[in-house]
Design a protein around this motif. Structure first.
Motif, PDB file in Angstrom:
ATOM      1  N   PRO A 182     -41.630 -30.291  86.381  1.00  0.00           N
ATOM      2  CA  PRO A 182     -41.356 -30.168  85.236  1.00  0.00           C
ATOM      3  C   PRO A 182     -39.676 -30.241  84.802  1.00  0.00           C
ATOM      4  CG  PRO A 182     -41.746 -28.012  85.789  1.00  0.00           C
ATOM      5  CD  PRO A 182     -42.055 -28.861  86.768  1.00  0.00           C
ATOM      6  N   ARG A 183     -39.210 -30.623  83.882  1.00  0.00           N
ATOM      7  CA  ARG A 183     -37.769 -30.584  83.545  1.00  0.00           C
ATOM      8  C   ARG A 183     -37.408 -30.650  82.031  1.00  0.00           C
ATOM      9  NH1 ARG A 183     -39.904 -35.154  81.952  1.00  0.00           N
ATOM     10  NH2 ARG A 183     -38.721 -37.128  82.619  1.00  0.00           N
ATOM     11  N   HIS A 184     -36.389 -29.867  81.875  1.00  0.00           N
ATOM     12  CA  HIS A 184     -35.746 -29.677  80.463  1.00  0.00           C
ATOM     13  C   HIS A 184     -35.087 -30.903  80.092  1.00  0.00           C
ATOM     14  CE1 HIS A 184     -36.665 -25.333  79.895  1.00  0.00           C
ATOM     15  NE2 HIS A 184     -36.078 -25.277  81.422  1.00  0.00           N
ATOM     16  N   ARG A 185     -35.277 -31.478  78.774  1.00  0.00           N
ATOM     17  CA  ARG A 185     -34.830 -32.467  78.410  1.00  0.00           C
ATOM     18  C   ARG A 185     -34.027 -32.321  76.907  1.00  0.00           C
ATOM     19  NH1 ARG A 185     -36.738 -37.031  80.671  1.00  0.00           N
ATOM     20  NH2 ARG A 185     -35.397 -38.070  79.185  1.00  0.00           N
ATOM     21  N   VAL A 186     -32.982 -33.017  76.703  1.00  0.00           N
ATOM     22  CA  VAL A 186     -32.480 -32.896  75.510  1.00  0.00           C
ATOM     23  C   VAL A 186     -33.468 -33.279  74.295  1.00  0.00           C
ATOM     24  CG1 VAL A 186     -30.426 -33.412  74.066  1.00  0.00           C
ATOM     25  CG2 VAL A 186     -30.161 -32.902  76.475  1.00  0.00           C
ATOM     26  N   CYS A 187     -33.953 -32.415  73.519  1.00  0.00           N
ATOM     27  CA  CYS A 187     -34.890 -33.069  72.503  1.00  0.00           C
ATOM     28  C   CYS A 187     -35.023 -31.851  71.489  1.00  0.00           C
ATOM     29  CB  CYS A 187     -36.089 -33.373  73.113  1.00  0.00           C
ATOM     30  SG  CYS A 187     -37.501 -33.926  71.932  1.00  0.00           S
ATOM     31  N   GLY A 188     -35.228 -32.118  70.081  1.00  0.00           N
ATOM     32  CA  GLY A 188     -35.343 -31.088  69.047  1.00  0.00           C
ATOM     33  C   GLY A 188     -36.794 -30.388  69.372  1.00  0.00           C
ATOM     34  N   GLU A 189     -37.601 -30.934  70.002  1.00  0.00           N
ATOM     35  CA  GLU A 189     -38.835 -30.212  70.425  1.00  0.00           C
ATOM     36  C   GLU A 189     -39.765 -29.907  69.091  1.00  0.00           C
ATOM     37  OE1 GLU A 189     -38.091 -27.425  73.540  1.00  0.00           O
ATOM     38  OE2 GLU A 189     -37.786 -29.251  75.092  1.00  0.00           O
ATOM     39  N   PHE A 190     -39.506 -30.688  68.080  1.00  0.00           N
ATOM     40  CA  PHE A 190     -40.755 -30.680  66.936  1.00  0.00           C
ATOM     41  C   PHE A 190     -41.036 -32.146  66.666  1.00  0.00           C
ATOM     42  CE2 PHE A 190     -38.929 -31.899  62.977  1.00  0.00           C
ATOM     43  CZ  PHE A 190     -37.444 -31.568  63.289  1.00  0.00           C
ATOM     44  N   ILE A 191     -42.400 -32.170  66.688  1.00  0.00           N
ATOM     45  CA  ILE A 191     -42.995 -33.329  66.362  1.00  0.00           C
ATOM     46  C   ILE A 191     -43.497 -33.607  64.916  1.00  0.00           C
ATOM     47  CG2 ILE A 191     -44.848 -35.185  67.188  1.00  0.00           C
ATOM     48  CD1 ILE A 191     -44.809 -33.519  69.943  1.00  0.00           C
ATOM     49  N   SER A 192     -42.959 -34.510  64.265  1.00  0.00           N
ATOM     50  CA  SER A 192     -43.107 -34.733  62.884  1.00  0.00           C
ATOM     51  C   SER A 192     -43.983 -36.200  62.619  1.00  0.00           C
ATOM     52  CB  SER A 192     -41.970 -34.469  61.893  1.00  0.00           C
ATOM     53  OG  SER A 192     -41.083 -35.497  62.463  1.00  0.00           O
ATOM     54  N   GLY A 193     -44.791 -36.091  61.672  1.00  0.00           N
ATOM     55  CA  GLY A 193     -45.451 -37.406  61.170  1.00  0.00           C
ATOM     56  C   GLY A 193     -46.471 -38.005  62.087  1.00  0.00           C
ATOM     57  N   ILE A 194     -46.904 -37.185  63.266  1.00  0.00           N
ATOM     58  CA  ILE A 194     -47.773 -37.661  64.170  1.00  0.00           C
ATOM     59  C   ILE A 194     -49.229 -37.624  63.575  1.00  0.00           C
ATOM     60  CG2 ILE A 194     -48.143 -35.545  65.424  1.00  0.00           C
ATOM     61  CD1 ILE A 194     -47.980 -39.001  67.130  1.00  0.00           C
ATOM     62  N   LEU A 195     -50.051 -38.636  63.703  1.00  0.00           N
ATOM     63  CA  LEU A 195     -51.437 -38.604  63.073  1.00  0.00           C
ATOM     64  C   LEU A 195     -52.268 -38.237  64.334  1.00  0.00           C
ATOM     65  CD1 LEU A 195     -51.587 -41.660  60.697  1.00  0.00           C
ATOM     66  CD2 LEU A 195     -51.293 -39.377  60.009  1.00  0.00           C
ATOM     67  N   GLN A 196     -53.408 -37.335  64.033  1.00  0.00           N
ATOM     68  CA  GLN A 196     -54.397 -36.725  65.073  1.00  0.00           C
ATOM     69  C   GLN A 196     -54.865 -38.350  65.508  1.00  0.00           C
ATOM     70  OE1 GLN A 196     -54.882 -33.767  65.556  1.00  0.00           O
ATOM     71  NE2 GLN A 196     -56.227 -34.176  67.372  1.00  0.00           N
ATOM     72  N   LYS A 197     -55.189 -39.228  64.807  1.00  0.00           N
ATOM     73  CA  LYS A 197     -55.734 -40.471  65.243  1.00  0.00           C
ATOM     74  C   LYS A 197     -54.841 -41.034  66.399  1.00  0.00           C
ATOM     75  CE  LYS A 197     -54.420 -44.415  63.020  1.00  0.00           C
ATOM     76  NZ  LYS A 197     -53.805 -45.358  64.056  1.00  0.00           N
ATOM     77  N   THR A 198     -53.593 -40.895  66.325  1.00  0.00           N
ATOM     78  CA  THR A 198     -52.694 -41.510  67.494  1.00  0.00           C
ATOM     79  C   THR A 198     -52.980 -40.798  68.820  1.00  0.00           C
ATOM     80  OG1 THR A 198     -51.361 -42.261  66.001  1.00  0.00           O
ATOM     81  CG2 THR A 198     -50.348 -42.196  67.958  1.00  0.00           C
ATOM     82  N   LEU A 199     -53.061 -39.297  68.703  1.00  0.00           N
ATOM     83  CA  LEU A 199     -53.347 -38.742  69.628  1.00  0.00           C
ATOM     84  C   LEU A 199     -54.632 -38.845  70.459  1.00  0.00           C
ATOM     85  CD1 LEU A 199     -51.534 -35.198  68.423  1.00  0.00           C
ATOM     86  CD2 LEU A 199     -50.513 -37.029  69.778  1.00  0.00           C
ATOM     87  N   ASN A 200     -55.534 -39.125  69.517  1.00  0.00           N
ATOM     88  CA  ASN A 200     -56.995 -39.353  70.027  1.00  0.00           C
ATOM     89  C   ASN A 200     -57.100 -40.612  70.495  1.00  0.00           C
ATOM     90  OD1 ASN A 200     -57.899 -36.798  68.878  1.00  0.00           O
ATOM     91  ND2 ASN A 200     -58.882 -37.861  67.031  1.00  0.00           N
TER      92      ASN A 200
END
Ligand SMILES: Cc1cc2nc3c(=O)[nH]c(=O)nc-3n(C[C@H](O)[C@H](O)[C@H](O)COP(=O)(O)OP(=O)(O)OC[C@H]3O[C@@H](n4cnc5c(N)ncnc54)[C@H](O)[C@@H]3O)c2cc1C
Length: 345
Positions: A49-67
């Motif tokens: 694992p490694r740390h990355r520069v990122c705000g680390e909140f995911i907005s606007g993602i649909l469950q359909k996409t993750l599925n």
């Protein structure tokens, strides 16, 4: 040679897919392809694992996409954020409710979960394997993130404990950039800023982040950072990139940040990474099953990607510079959140 022979599965001759870059786009695409029985090799320049520069909140993602990508279970314990507070320098501007909850999870955890799932499914992951573009090579996808160029931005991030803030999402603006705070796992807060590079600032590591924050007028927050506990080795920095559409490499299918970097203030790059994988998936399946030639596959994916992201990339290109202007303070106070979010989501 694993990369150049045809795999025989269920009576079909399957073309293997080679993915260069094991961030969110590459890993989620690799998982989805493997779940459909496609042989996948993934090259990642770094390790997990490694740390990355990122705000680390995911907005606007649909469950359909993750599925569709087969990764929904990886978010089972993430934080759900609905409250968003804006500050300009040290002044509270407004508090808002997000139309749909954003997911809070660190990249340290998320990327590692993705690579473990990919490995379990049989993706051949080669870490510490930095590749060069190979234009025209059938089945090769470039998901290696930002194209290195001389840029004006510096991204800084770290994980902090005992940070005296709202424990909701916060955005702290200033004339030289902004910093977001997102609670993540284990009682930690991710703090991540994007600032215009100032070569007169000579501090390093966490002092660098505090120095940029102070210069940006966020002095109250900078003071809180000094008394918080910094998670060891979580400080990371990135520079040398331009926001917006990346310079395309002819003959290479680029997805995710290597296609375009949406400014983090207005955009949702992680969602776009997953959506890019979702868009590419059906076309890569038909290519791998020898039903579509590679050139047609690339053309179809590029068209769909353009259609999906054109409006939000254009909107954020105009919104982003404006958000750093002093008059944006008034605008942000009265900003009609839903219509603006619709433009950039
Ligand atoms: C300051 C900042 C804050 C952000 N905050 C947010 C946020 O809060 N929410 C959000 O949704 N998005 C945010 N983003 C955007 C988000 O981080 C990206 O959009 C997302 O990481 C893109 O994923 P990717 O897989 O396309 O690229 P990356 O995550 O960059 O992955 C690319 C991978 O390719 C590897 N690689 C690079 N070159 C090579 C090579 N030659 N060979 C092999 N491997 C290679 C890299 O090591 C890396 O692992 C932010 C971005 C920045 C800069």
């Amino acid at each position: 040679m694993a990369e150049c022979f045809l795999h025989v599965r269920l009576g079909l001759l399957l073309q293997p897919i080679t993915i260069i870059g094991g961030g969110l786009t590459g890993l989620s695409l690799a998982i989805a392809l493997r779940k459909n029985g496609i042989p996948v090799i993934l090259h990642e320049a770094g390790i997990y694992p490694r740390h990355r520069v990122c705000g680390e909140f995911i907005s606007g993602i649909l469950q359909k996409t993750l599925n569709a990508l087969g990764i929904a279970d990886l978010f089972h314990d993430c934080r759900y954020h609905t409250d968003f507070t804006w500050f300009s320098a040290n002044q509270l501007l407004r508090q808002s409710l997000l139309p749909t909850p954003a997911l809070g999870i660190s990249r340290y955890v998320l990327d590692d979960r993705l690579q473990k799932l990919a490995t379990d499914l049989g993706v051949e992951i080669k870490t510490r394997s930095r590749q060069k573009p190979d234009p025209g090579k059938a089945g090769l996808i470039w998901t290696a993130g930002r194209k290195p160029v001389k840029g004006e931005w510096l991204g800084l991030k770290a994980h902090l404990r005992d940070l005296d803030t709202s424990q909701h999402l916060e955005m702290h603006n200033g004339p030289f950039g902004y910093l977001g705070i997102a609670p993540i796992e284990d009682g930690l807060s991710n703090v991540c800023g994007l600032f215009k590079i100032d070569r007169t600032i000579s501090q390093t590591h966490q002092n660098l982040l505090v120095a940029y924050l102070s210069k940006n007028g966020n002095t109250h927050l900078a003071k809180k950072f000094k008394t918080a506990t910094w998670r060891e080795n979580s400080f990371t920095a990135v520079a040398g990139f331009e926001l917006g559409r990346q310079i395309p490499t002819p003959g290479i299918l680029s997805l995710g940040d290597s296609y375009a970097i949406i400014p983090p203030y207005t955009g949702n790059g992680m969602t776009m990474a997953f959506q890019s994988a979702e868009i590419a998936l059906p076309h890569l399946l038909t290519f791998s099953r020898n039903q579509t030639p590679w050139s047609t596959t690339c053309a179809k994916i590029e068209k769909k990607i353009h259609e999906k992201f054109h409006t939000r990339l254009t909107a954020s290109k105009f919104l982003h510079p404006f958000l750093l202007q002093p008059k944006a303070r008034t605008f942000l106070k009265h900003l009609p959140l839903r219509p603006i979010l619709k433009l950039v989501r």
